[in-house]
Design an enzyme around this catalytic site. Structure first.
Site, PDB file in Angstrom:
ATOM      1  N   VAL A   1      21.185  -7.979  72.319  1.00 42.04           N
ATOM      2  CA  VAL A   1      20.433  -7.905  73.567  1.00 42.04           C
ATOM      3  C   VAL A   1      20.349  -6.427  73.923  1.00 42.04           C
ATOM      4  CG1 VAL A   1      22.545  -8.418  74.886  1.00 42.04           C
ATOM      5  CG2 VAL A   1      20.329  -8.862  75.915  1.00 42.04           C
TER       6      VAL A   1
ATOM      7  N   LYS B   1      19.470 -15.938  69.139  1.00 41.30           N
ATOM      8  CA  LYS B   1      19.451 -14.951  70.231  1.00 41.30           C
ATOM      9  C   LYS B   1      20.415 -15.532  71.253  1.00 41.30           C
ATOM     10  CE  LYS B   1      17.707 -11.804  73.176  1.00 41.30           C
ATOM     11  NZ  LYS B   1      17.433 -10.376  72.994  1.00 41.30           N
TER      12      LYS B   1
ATOM     13  N   GLU C   1      20.301 -11.854  66.815  1.00 48.49           N
ATOM     14  CA  GLU C   1      19.707 -10.759  67.587  1.00 48.49           C
ATOM     15  C   GLU C   1      20.588 -10.474  68.792  1.00 48.49           C
ATOM     16  OE1 GLU C   1      15.633 -11.184  69.140  1.00 48.49           O
ATOM     17  OE2 GLU C   1      16.007  -9.450  70.441  1.00 48.49           O
TER      18      GLU C   1
HETATM   19  N1  LIG Z   1       5.629  -3.253  64.564  1.00 50.15           N
HETATM   20  C1  LIG Z   1       5.082  -3.819  65.644  1.00 50.15           C
HETATM   21  N2  LIG Z   1       3.752  -4.031  65.690  1.00 50.15           N
HETATM   22  C2  LIG Z   1       3.194  -4.615  66.766  1.00 50.15           C
HETATM   23  N3  LIG Z   1       3.858  -5.020  67.848  1.00 50.15           N
HETATM   24  C3  LIG Z   1       5.181  -4.842  67.863  1.00 50.15           C
HETATM   25  C4  LIG Z   1       5.868  -4.234  66.770  1.00 50.15           C
HETATM   26  N4  LIG Z   1       7.184  -4.182  67.089  1.00 50.15           N
HETATM   27  C5  LIG Z   1       7.302  -4.713  68.292  1.00 50.15           C
HETATM   28  N5  LIG Z   1       6.123  -5.116  68.774  1.00 50.15           N
HETATM   29  C6  LIG Z   1       5.884  -5.707  70.097  1.00 50.15           C
HETATM   30  O1  LIG Z   1       6.553  -4.884  71.046  1.00 50.15           O
HETATM   31  C7  LIG Z   1       7.185  -5.680  72.057  1.00 50.15           C
HETATM   32  C8  LIG Z   1       8.681  -5.384  72.078  1.00 50.15           C
HETATM   33  O2  LIG Z   1       9.266  -5.774  70.831  1.00 50.15           O
HETATM   34  P1  LIG Z   1      10.495  -6.785  70.769  1.00 50.15           P
HETATM   35  O3  LIG Z   1      10.324  -7.883  71.753  1.00 50.15           O
HETATM   36  O4  LIG Z   1      10.661  -7.167  69.341  1.00 50.15           O
HETATM   37  O5  LIG Z   1      11.688  -5.827  71.240  1.00 50.15           O
HETATM   38  P2  LIG Z   1      13.238  -6.174  71.411  1.00 50.15           P
HETATM   39  O6  LIG Z   1      13.998  -5.008  70.874  1.00 50.15           O
HETATM   40  O7  LIG Z   1      13.512  -7.483  70.789  1.00 50.15           O
HETATM   41  O8  LIG Z   1      13.422  -6.243  72.987  1.00 50.15           O
HETATM   42  P3  LIG Z   1      14.603  -6.970  73.838  1.00 50.15           P
HETATM   43  O9  LIG Z   1      15.602  -5.905  74.110  1.00 50.15           O
HETATM   44  O10 LIG Z   1      13.889  -7.446  75.065  1.00 50.15           O
HETATM   45  O11 LIG Z   1      15.137  -8.101  73.023  1.00 50.15           O
HETATM   46  C9  LIG Z   1       6.844  -7.124  71.720  1.00 50.15           C
HETATM   47  O12 LIG Z   1       5.714  -7.506  72.449  1.00 50.15           O
HETATM   48  C10 LIG Z   1       6.520  -7.073  70.230  1.00 50.15           C
HETATM   49  O13 LIG Z   1       5.654  -8.097  69.805  1.00 50.15           O
HETATM   50 MG   LIG Z   2      14.235  -9.197  71.662  1.00 48.46          MG
END
Ligand SMILES: Nc1ncnc2c1ncn2[C@@H]1O[C@H](COP(=O)(O)OP(=O)(O)OP(=O)(O)O)[C@@H](O)[C@H]1O
Ligand SMILES: [Mg+2]
Length: 229
Positions: free
Chosen positions: A120, A38, A118
């Site tokens: 952003v 990341k 990953e």
């Molecule tokens: N399939 C799922 N089941 C349960 N919880 C989930 C699932 N997908 C995502 N989450 C939860 O939703 C939240 C947001 O997901 P995540 O952090 O992966 O998003 P992101 O796209 O990486 O965000 P960012 O732009 O901040 O990097 C987190 O708390 C994650 O654990």
């Molecule tokens: Mg993320």
């Protein structure tokens, strides 16, 4: 098998880290070496590393959150929970785009079977005053996975993101539709509708309870898909 993938999405908090960590775990369970990066993180609080994307990715690789490991996985860290260009300005810093690209290129050249990067936020989050995530991916010559949600509105966000990726000639390996919390639209309906609009492989991930999220079997096909390629 060599897999190099950039994980981007239609927006923030859609599930990139969830999916990246799950894919890393799955790959390791299959005996593959993997590093998940990341490179750019904003909203980073060193007092709560375990809650950060960096911490989550380190956990997925069973790497302790040491200074060295944090620096390796996320060399550009910003405190404010803003787009990187905005978060950097608050610290009188700016991201050197060429340095970011060369860091990602070295990561891609690593010896691991699988390298995951990953992004952003969504596909067009500003990194500098002149570059968005799209420019970053395009500079790497790497395939992307687009992570989308299943919320009302996701079809337009997904098609918009795909159009933007296509315009930059970024090859999208697959779309992962990660079920959104409390969505009024079902995951299968979202996937069915998307299939009318794209020929790309689509993988659906059902929403987990906190306890069993690590075992995301849906992603196995993604690893198998790459293997067949
Ligand atoms: N399939 C799922 N089941 C349960 N919880 C989930 C699932 N997908 C995502 N989450 C939860 O939703 C939240 C947001 O997901 P995540 O952090 O992966 O998003 P992101 O796209 O990486 O965000 P960012 O732009 O901040 O990097 C987190 O708390 C994650 O654990
Ligand atoms: Mg993320």
């Amino acid at each position: 098998m060599n897999m190099r993938t950039f994980i981007t999405s239609t927006g923030t908090s859609i599930g990139k880290s969830f999916m990246t960590a799950a894919l890393a775990r799955q790959a390791r369970a299959l005996g593959r070496s993997v590093t998940a990066y990341k490179p750019l993180i904003s909203g980073f609080d060193p007092a709560h590393i375990e809650d950060s994307d960096t911490g989550l990715l380190l956990q997925s690789m069973d790497m302790p959150p040491t200074r060295e490991n944090i620096e390796r996985v996320s060399p550009w860290r910003f405190t404010a929970p803003l787009a990187p260009s905005m978060a950097a300005k608050l610290e009188q810093r700016e991201v050197d785009f060429d340095e970011l690209v060369s860091h990602s290129r070295s990561a891609i050249k690593g010896k691991e079977d699988i390298v995951l990067i990953e992004g952003v936020g969504g596909v067009m989050v500003p990194i500098t005053d002149r570059h968005t995530v799209l420019d970053w991916i395009a500079a790497l010559d790497i395939q992307a996975i687009l992570v989308a949600g299943s919320y009302l509105g996701t079809i337009s966000h997904t098609l918009t993101a795909l159009t933007a990726l296509k315009q930059k000639k970024i090859s999208v390996q697959s779309i992962v539709v990660n079920e959104s919390e409390g969505s009024t639209v079902s995951l299968p309906d979202t996937i069915e509708e998307l299939r009318h609009w794209t020929e790309l492989p689509i993988i659906g991930i059902t929403r987990r309870s906190d306890s069993d999220y690590r075992d995301v079997k849906e992603l196995q096909s993604l690893l198998a898909f790459k293997e067949a390629a």
